[in-house]
Scaffold this active site. Sequence first.
Site, PDB file in Angstrom:
ATOM      1  N   ALA A   1      44.603  53.334  24.586  1.00  0.00           N
ATOM      2  CA  ALA A   1      45.944  52.652  24.964  1.00  0.00           C
ATOM      3  C   ALA A   1      47.024  53.369  24.830  1.00  0.00           C
ATOM      4  O   ALA A   1      47.352  54.119  24.040  1.00  0.00           O
ATOM      5  CB  ALA A   1      46.038  51.215  23.864  1.00  0.00           C
ATOM      6  N   ASP A   2      47.894  53.226  25.942  1.00  0.00           N
ATOM      7  CA  ASP A   2      49.275  53.837  26.179  1.00  0.00           C
ATOM      8  C   ASP A   2      50.535  53.113  25.537  1.00  0.00           C
ATOM      9  O   ASP A   2      51.260  53.769  25.057  1.00  0.00           O
ATOM     10  CB  ASP A   2      49.512  54.125  27.751  1.00  0.00           C
ATOM     11  CG  ASP A   2      48.566  55.268  28.174  1.00  0.00           C
ATOM     12  OD1 ASP A   2      49.131  56.554  28.276  1.00  0.00           O
ATOM     13  OD2 ASP A   2      47.398  55.074  28.458  1.00  0.00           O
ATOM     14  N   ARG A   3      50.048  51.767  25.533  1.00  0.00           N
ATOM     15  CA  ARG A   3      51.046  50.983  24.860  1.00  0.00           C
ATOM     16  C   ARG A   3      50.359  49.628  24.303  1.00  0.00           C
ATOM     17  O   ARG A   3      49.514  49.038  24.966  1.00  0.00           O
ATOM     18  CB  ARG A   3      52.376  50.495  25.837  1.00  0.00           C
ATOM     19  CG  ARG A   3      53.250  50.014  25.233  1.00  0.00           C
ATOM     20  CD  ARG A   3      54.566  49.544  26.333  1.00  0.00           C
ATOM     21  NE  ARG A   3      55.047  50.960  26.654  1.00  0.00           N
ATOM     22  CZ  ARG A   3      56.366  51.335  26.438  1.00  0.00           C
ATOM     23  NH1 ARG A   3      57.323  50.539  25.792  1.00  0.00           N
ATOM     24  NH2 ARG A   3      56.641  52.451  26.917  1.00  0.00           N
TER      25      ARG A   3
END
Length: 370
Positions: free
Chosen positions: A240-242
């Site tokens: 996940a990037d965010r």
Amino acid sequence: MSARLQAIKWERPHLTILNQLALPHSSEYIEISDARAGHYAISSMQTRGAPAIAIVAALSLAAELSTMHFDTSASARTHIHMQLDYLATSRPTAVNLFDAITKLKHAVDTTITDNGQVVRDTYVQMAERMLDADVKDNMAIGEHGAQLIGNDKVRVLTHCNTGTLATAGYGTALGIVRSLHAQGSLDRVYFTETRPYNQGARLTAFELLTEEIPAQLVCDSAVSALLRSDPMIRAIIVGADRVAANGDTANKIGTYQLAITARYHGCQFIVAAPTTSVDLHTKSGADIVIEERDEAEILVQTGFERQGVLEGRLKRVEVQVAPVGTRAWNPSFDVTPAELISAIVTERGVVVVAGPSSGSRRRGGRPARC
């Protein structure tokens, strides 16, 4: 962490990174001497992966500062703030970069001194601690994730590249795969090609081959058929990037559809991310800014001429796939709603979000059991 593969090398004041645009056929290291070079490396995707972006940004400025002299603390702080603000423009979606920038600014702003060199050294030491902490956090994520999946012999599937190449070392989702392999629980990991940039086919394949982890590449569009045909697949594991406050997650484009098919087939959908990817200031996925990249990445394929690879001479070529004049939509990320996520694994432990559906969802004509 494998001693054979290192994507980020830091020996003060020198930062070198493995050029991921040249992989998997050439291991080319690039020296990053300042923030401008760091910005280019991130925006051009010579380095990528949310944790790695943050570390390379932080260390690129550390390399720059290591060769500079500041007469006053004010001049040092002004320069550091200016360069960090510039690095923040490199890529917009990954929260790790902004988290690192906030922490680095706080560290220099709260250093009580009139000496500019002390402020400079405070920054460099903080960036170095971030490098060390990321590796430790990733190994903890791997351990927690492997415990969640269990000790039975399993197969899993992963998307994009979330390993050593995407972090300071070991990896997040691929770190879980590494831990499963280390404890003898991994029968095989399937990994997607991850169009249009082919991070799976190029980078994850490179890592798995390097570490001799049993693996098999699949087309992005084949995952649903694979889940129906192979009942040994226990989980889909992604990075996940965010992560928004409500549990929605932004990750590489294609992740959302993997979550949907995982739910349909009753398979666990596990998100692996350090707490630096958690953004409590973003209420939901609807508030996450999604980077859109050049449509040419879809219309034109870049790679190395096959015969040259076989003969040991590399020639990069571009192939026009779609007819000239074709328009394309090229978001780099998508958002997976929290209700489709089985669990989020961080370095601090596991947050169970939801369980896989059962009953009406079937795999290969049989009730799914994951």
